[in-house]
Motif scaffolding. Structure first.
Motif, short mmCIF file in Angstrom:
data_model
loop_
_atom_site.label_atom_id
_atom_site.label_comp_id
_atom_site.label_asym_id
_atom_site.label_seq_id
_atom_site.Cartn_x
_atom_site.Cartn_y
_atom_site.Cartn_z
N MET A 56 0.79 -1.11 -0.07
CA MET A 56 0.02 -0.16 0.12
C MET A 56 0.99 1.38 -0.10
O MET A 56 1.64 1.47 0.89
N PRO A 57 0.63 2.09 -0.83
CA PRO A 57 1.44 3.22 -1.02
C PRO A 57 0.98 4.43 -0.02
O PRO A 57 0.09 4.05 0.56
N THR A 58 1.89 5.09 0.40
CA THR A 58 1.64 6.25 1.54
C THR A 58 0.40 7.02 1.51
O THR A 58 -0.44 7.27 2.52
N MET A 59 0.03 7.54 0.06
CA MET A 59 -1.23 8.36 0.08
C MET A 59 -2.52 7.19 0.67
O MET A 59 -3.29 7.84 1.29
N GLU A 60 -2.49 5.96 0.11
CA GLU A 60 -3.53 5.03 0.42
C GLU A 60 -3.65 5.01 1.88
O GLU A 60 -4.90 4.69 2.43
N ARG A 124 -13.41 3.96 2.24
CA ARG A 124 -12.10 4.03 1.75
C ARG A 124 -11.99 3.33 0.08
O ARG A 124 -11.28 4.08 -0.46
N THR A 125 -12.83 2.65 -0.22
CA THR A 125 -12.96 2.00 -1.48
C THR A 125 -13.32 3.17 -2.51
O THR A 125 -12.86 3.43 -3.47
N ALA A 126 -14.49 4.07 -1.85
CA ALA A 126 -14.91 5.01 -2.83
C ALA A 126 -13.74 6.08 -3.01
O ALA A 126 -13.52 6.82 -4.15
N VAL A 127 -13.13 6.59 -1.80
CA VAL A 127 -12.30 7.53 -1.98
C VAL A 127 -11.04 7.22 -2.72
O VAL A 127 -10.55 7.85 -3.66
N MET A 128 -10.49 5.87 -2.75
CA MET A 128 -9.55 5.29 -3.59
C MET A 128 -9.96 5.44 -5.08
O MET A 128 -9.00 5.81 -5.98
N ARG A 129 -11.19 5.22 -5.38
CA ARG A 129 -11.46 5.37 -6.76
C ARG A 129 -11.67 6.70 -7.26
O ARG A 129 -11.54 6.97 -8.54
N LEU A 131 -9.40 9.33 -6.18
CA LEU A 131 -8.17 9.85 -6.02
C LEU A 131 -7.36 9.10 -7.57
O LEU A 131 -7.34 8.05 -7.68
N PRO A 132 -6.55 10.26 -8.17
CA PRO A 132 -5.96 9.76 -9.42
C PRO A 132 -4.68 9.03 -8.81
O PRO A 132 -3.97 9.25 -8.00
#
Length: 178
Positions: A56-60, A124-129, A131-132
């Protein structure tokens, strides 16, 4: 065992519970491996696999922390109110308005924490979708029977505190007639 003795016994367990919840939250989101002698333990956030936590990247990870904090903070607030209730019981203030309010606040905070925890994974899933550049995971909602029972118990406690408050009001009203 008297109720004041029982509350004295429960309070340290409550502190241990709160510390454990905070530790699990930190361990999950920092992706830290915990060593217990010859055993190791890896904690993953709700809805994620250990393998996903490793990559998992830092942003996620930051988004996950921000979305998970409200549930944790609500739970800690509720546990603090329960501790204050137990302290009041130790002082023999069983049916005081303050203790009734503390029990009501505890049950409401734990119910809200549970609802926020249930909503955390789809949020979390919705936000991840949105964010570019972040991963596009599947949208899931997971509710366990334990969470549903906890919500039901919290609602029941909330109703019982309403009955306690009404009973106290009636007792005070009847006291004035004697």
């Amino acid at each position: 065992m008297k109720i004041s003795q029982l509350s004295r016994l429960i309070r340290p367990l409550l502190l241990l519970c709160a510390a454990t919840e905070v530790a699990f939250f930190i361990l999950a989101w920092t992706n830290t491996l915990l060593y217990l002698g010859p055993w190791s333990m890896h904690v993953a956030a709700k809805g994620l696999l250990i393998e996903q936590m490793h990559t998992m990247p830092t942003m996620e990870r930051s988004v996950g922390i921000l979305l998970g904090l409200p549930a944790l903070l609500c739970m800690l607030y509720g546990l603090w109110k329960l501790d204050r209730l137990l302290a009041g019981i130790q002082q023999k203030n069983l049916f005081s308005l303050q203790n009734i309010a503390r029990l009501r606040t505890f049950s409401g905070a734990i119910a809200l924490s549970t609802l926020l925890s249930i909503a955390e994974v789809p949020a979390r899933t919705a936000v991840m979708r949105l964010l570019p550049g972040l991963q596009d995971g599947g949208f899931t909602v997971s509710v366990s029977s334990e969470e549903l029972i906890l919500l039901l118990v919290c609602i029941a406690f909330y109703l019982v505190t309403g009955m306690m408050h009404e009973g106290r009001r009636l007792a005070e009203e009847n006291e004035g007639f004697i």
